[in-house]
Design a protein around this motif. Sequence first.
Motif, PDB file in Angstrom:
ATOM      1  N   ASN A 193      -6.436 -11.909 -32.494  1.00 54.22           N
ATOM      2  CA  ASN A 193      -5.562 -10.861 -33.257  1.00 54.22           C
ATOM      3  C   ASN A 193      -4.101 -10.938 -32.870  1.00 54.22           C
ATOM      4  O   ASN A 193      -3.360  -9.909 -32.370  1.00 54.22           O
ATOM      5  CB  ASN A 193      -6.288  -9.291 -32.737  1.00 54.22           C
ATOM      6  N   CYS A 209      -3.160  -1.669 -35.048  1.00 52.19           N
ATOM      7  CA  CYS A 209      -2.918  -2.175 -36.408  1.00 52.19           C
ATOM      8  C   CYS A 209      -2.203  -0.974 -37.235  1.00 52.19           C
ATOM      9  O   CYS A 209      -1.911  -0.939 -38.551  1.00 52.19           O
ATOM     10  CB  CYS A 209      -4.373  -2.188 -37.270  1.00 52.19           C
ATOM     11  N   LYS A 210      -1.923   0.007 -36.483  1.00 56.71           N
ATOM     12  CA  LYS A 210      -0.896   1.232 -36.940  1.00 56.71           C
ATOM     13  C   LYS A 210      -1.703   2.086 -37.995  1.00 56.71           C
ATOM     14  O   LYS A 210      -0.751   2.728 -38.743  1.00 56.71           O
ATOM     15  CB  LYS A 210       0.311   0.599 -37.193  1.00 56.71           C
ATOM     16  N   CYS A 232     -11.514  -0.300 -32.534  1.00 57.96           N
ATOM     17  CA  CYS A 232     -11.075   0.144 -33.749  1.00 57.96           C
ATOM     18  C   CYS A 232     -12.033  -0.429 -34.883  1.00 57.96           C
ATOM     19  O   CYS A 232     -11.958  -1.602 -35.113  1.00 57.96           O
ATOM     20  CB  CYS A 232      -9.606  -0.268 -34.013  1.00 57.96           C
ATOM     21  N   ASN A 234     -11.002  -0.796 -38.065  1.00 61.04           N
ATOM     22  CA  ASN A 234     -10.176  -1.470 -38.781  1.00 61.04           C
ATOM     23  C   ASN A 234      -9.537  -2.926 -38.407  1.00 61.04           C
ATOM     24  O   ASN A 234      -9.723  -4.018 -39.000  1.00 61.04           O
ATOM     25  CB  ASN A 234      -8.818  -0.726 -39.205  1.00 61.04           C
ATOM     26  N   CYS A 235      -9.046  -3.099 -37.214  1.00 67.60           N
ATOM     27  CA  CYS A 235      -8.663  -4.211 -36.646  1.00 67.60           C
ATOM     28  C   CYS A 235      -9.550  -4.836 -35.454  1.00 67.60           C
ATOM     29  O   CYS A 235      -9.363  -6.067 -35.266  1.00 67.60           O
ATOM     30  CB  CYS A 235      -7.133  -3.993 -35.978  1.00 67.60           C
ATOM     31  N   ARG A 237     -10.014  -4.315 -32.433  1.00 68.41           N
ATOM     32  CA  ARG A 237      -9.451  -4.511 -31.167  1.00 68.41           C
ATOM     33  C   ARG A 237     -10.210  -3.371 -30.289  1.00 68.41           C
ATOM     34  O   ARG A 237     -10.286  -2.375 -30.870  1.00 68.41           O
ATOM     35  CB  ARG A 237      -7.905  -4.226 -31.271  1.00 68.41           C
TER      36      ARG A 237
END
Length: 247
Positions: A193, A209-210, A232, A234-235, A237
Amino acid sequence: MRAEPDHQVRLLDLQEVDAELDRLNHRMRTLPEHEQVQRLDARLTELRDRLAVVETELRDLEREQRKAERDVEQVRVRAERDTRRLESGQVSSPKELESLQSEIASLARRQSELEDIVLEVMERQENAEARRAELEREVAEAEAERESADNRRSESVLRIRDELDSAAQRRARIAGEIPADLLGLYEKLREQNAGVGAAALRYGRCEGCKLELSTAELRELRTAEPDEVTRCENCRRILVRVPDSGL
């Protein structure tokens, strides 16, 4: 995977140091002095090539001048010899006398032509020497500029290496405080990542990933055990819960 909350938070300290190391390595690779030295190296190569051409031209002109001067001397000696013969009165035949006078006139014209050639070669030499002097000046200036840029680059590299050494020591100290399995997961995710393996959850948003997490995702995190290593959605991490996570 489970890990003490303090160990999870320590991942954020490790991530911060790793980000600093990445920034320092990027600075090392992209120092403006690298480009300056490469540009000046190319400039010096071009100037030295041009200087070599001019120096070859000058050597050729020196040979050409010596040959032209020898030709002038040969014609001059022959003309003097014929003139002495003419003036000595040794030639009595009108036809031979006319031929000798014609040859002396022809030699005079030939000597004038050769002397013009010598002057033309000397003028070309003068121009070439001026070009050589200018190129030598430009080479000296470029060499001085290159040395200055190289010195600046060396100073910058030394400063960055000092910062890298300091950051690497901090990293080793922090990494030594994190369990091996958690550290291994972090390293794997960081590689996948773009250098970020762990991120804080702040005010309901993943700092990696904000992106804001959904209500359902936040509810799952709210009910997760403190020692559960969360990710997360989404990402993917490692998502580290902190006091201002918004849970």
